[in-house]
Scaffold this motif. Structure first.
Motif, PDB file in Angstrom:
ATOM      1  N   ARG A   1     -53.301 -44.040 -12.147  1.00  0.00           N
ATOM      2  CA  ARG A   1     -54.069 -43.533 -13.274  1.00  0.00           C
ATOM      3  C   ARG A   1     -53.162 -43.445 -14.476  1.00  0.00           C
ATOM      4  NH1 ARG A   1     -57.411 -42.673 -16.900  1.00  0.00           N
ATOM      5  NH2 ARG A   1     -58.430 -40.684 -17.157  1.00  0.00           N
TER       6      ARG A   1
ATOM      7  N   TYR B   1     -53.028 -42.057 -18.152  1.00  0.00           N
ATOM      8  CA  TYR B   1     -53.736 -41.150 -19.054  1.00  0.00           C
ATOM      9  C   TYR B   1     -53.518 -41.517 -20.514  1.00  0.00           C
ATOM     10  CZ  TYR B   1     -54.231 -38.409 -14.828  1.00  0.00           C
ATOM     11  OH  TYR B   1     -54.528 -37.999 -13.547  1.00  0.00           O
TER      12      TYR B   1
ATOM     13  N   GLY C   1     -50.017 -30.629 -17.297  1.00  0.00           N
ATOM     14  CA  GLY C   1     -51.271 -31.185 -17.786  1.00  0.00           C
ATOM     15  C   GLY C   1     -51.272 -31.334 -19.278  1.00  0.00           C
TER      16      GLY C   1
ATOM     17  N   TRP D   1     -56.303 -33.584 -18.339  1.00  0.00           N
ATOM     18  CA  TRP D   1     -55.734 -34.061 -17.082  1.00  0.00           C
ATOM     19  C   TRP D   1     -54.704 -33.038 -16.611  1.00  0.00           C
ATOM     20  CZ3 TRP D   1     -50.519 -34.606 -16.872  1.00  0.00           C
ATOM     21  CH2 TRP D   1     -49.837 -34.733 -18.093  1.00  0.00           C
TER      22      TRP D   1
ATOM     23  N   ARG E   1     -51.663 -32.627 -13.176  1.00  0.00           N
ATOM     24  CA  ARG E   1     -51.043 -33.145 -11.951  1.00  0.00           C
ATOM     25  C   ARG E   1     -50.159 -32.049 -11.370  1.00  0.00           C
ATOM     26  NH1 ARG E   1     -53.519 -38.036 -10.750  1.00  0.00           N
ATOM     27  NH2 ARG E   1     -52.151 -37.879  -8.974  1.00  0.00           N
TER      28      ARG E   1
ATOM     29  N   LEU F   1     -46.768 -31.219  -9.372  1.00  0.00           N
ATOM     30  CA  LEU F   1     -45.458 -31.798  -9.092  1.00  0.00           C
ATOM     31  C   LEU F   1     -44.706 -30.913  -8.109  1.00  0.00           C
ATOM     32  CD1 LEU F   1     -46.219 -32.946 -11.987  1.00  0.00           C
ATOM     33  CD2 LEU F   1     -43.777 -33.125 -12.353  1.00  0.00           C
TER      34      LEU F   1
ATOM     35  N   THR G   1     -51.703 -35.268  -2.580  1.00  0.00           N
ATOM     36  CA  THR G   1     -52.145 -34.607  -3.798  1.00  0.00           C
ATOM     37  C   THR G   1     -51.003 -34.095  -4.653  1.00  0.00           C
ATOM     38  OG1 THR G   1     -52.335 -32.486  -2.673  1.00  0.00           O
ATOM     39  CG2 THR G   1     -54.311 -33.884  -2.727  1.00  0.00           C
TER      40      THR G   1
ATOM     41  N   THR H   1     -47.268 -34.793  -6.655  1.00  0.00           N
ATOM     42  CA  THR H   1     -46.313 -35.756  -7.178  1.00  0.00           C
ATOM     43  C   THR H   1     -44.948 -35.414  -6.605  1.00  0.00           C
ATOM     44  OG1 THR H   1     -47.572 -36.004  -9.212  1.00  0.00           O
ATOM     45  CG2 THR H   1     -45.253 -36.653  -9.291  1.00  0.00           C
TER      46      THR H   1
ATOM     47  N   GLY I   1     -45.358 -40.707 -12.566  1.00  0.00           N
ATOM     48  CA  GLY I   1     -45.282 -39.862 -11.383  1.00  0.00           C
ATOM     49  C   GLY I   1     -45.779 -40.626 -10.174  1.00  0.00           C
TER      50      GLY I   1
ATOM     51  N   VAL J   1     -47.428 -40.314  -6.381  1.00  0.00           N
ATOM     52  CA  VAL J   1     -48.180 -39.508  -5.433  1.00  0.00           C
ATOM     53  C   VAL J   1     -48.438 -40.412  -4.236  1.00  0.00           C
ATOM     54  CG1 VAL J   1     -50.269 -38.166  -5.043  1.00  0.00           C
ATOM     55  CG2 VAL J   1     -49.293 -38.298  -7.342  1.00  0.00           C
TER      56      VAL J   1
ATOM     57  N   TRP K   1     -49.176 -42.287 -11.465  1.00  0.00           N
ATOM     58  CA  TRP K   1     -49.908 -41.847 -12.642  1.00  0.00           C
ATOM     59  C   TRP K   1     -48.933 -41.894 -13.808  1.00  0.00           C
ATOM     60  CZ3 TRP K   1     -47.947 -37.604 -15.169  1.00  0.00           C
ATOM     61  CH2 TRP K   1     -47.154 -36.724 -14.427  1.00  0.00           C
TER      62      TRP K   1
END
Length: 138
Positions: free
Chosen positions: A7, A9, A29, A38, A40, A42, A82, A84, A101, A103, A108
């Motif tokens: 993904r 962004y 985010g 968004w 994520r 980590l 789920t 990173t 990142g 995952v 992403w």
């Protein structure tokens, strides 16, 4: 293992960084150019590496002084899809910063202008605590 499409962004702003209540992960985010939010999660290690890479790019003269401040964080398994587990940042040809990142086998990414990259560094510094940047007091 080959990376699956991830993904992107794109250019992001209004970044935030918070430590999860459990204390072992960091949430990063922001908001994209088209105002989509968004976020994520980590691992501690991924957040530390992102912090260190930001210092190297934004303040190269301080990079040597802060390298000793990074504590060893345990690795998290890539079977936890789920979170990173690794993050890096690179300087793009246009002068922006590209964060990637990982995952599991997916990636992403975000793109930051210098003010937002500095904001991300400052937010990570606070979330990872204690304040680590040279010349910054608690």
């Amino acid at each position: 293992m080959e990376n699956q499409p991830g993904r992107a962004y794109g250019l992001s702003k209004n970044l935030f960084v918070n430590r999860k209540a459990s204390g072992d992960s960091i949430v990063v985010g922001g908001v994209t150019e088209d105002n989509a939010r968004w976020a994520r999660v980590l691992s501690q290690r991924a957040a530390q590496m992102l912090w260190f890479n930001l210092v190297q790019l934004l303040f190269p003269e301080k990079a040597g002084a802060v390298s000793t401040l990074i504590t060893t964080a345990p690795l998290r398994g890539s079977d936890l899809p789920t979170i990173t587990t690794h993050a890096s940042i690179d300087l793009a040809e246009d002068g922006s910063y590209e964060v990637t990142g990982w995952v599991g086998s997916q990636t992403w990414g975000i793109k930051l202008q210098t003010p937002e990259a500095r904001r991300l560094l400052s937010e990570l510094d606070l979330a990872l605590g204690p304040n680590r940047l040279p010349g910054k007091s608690n």
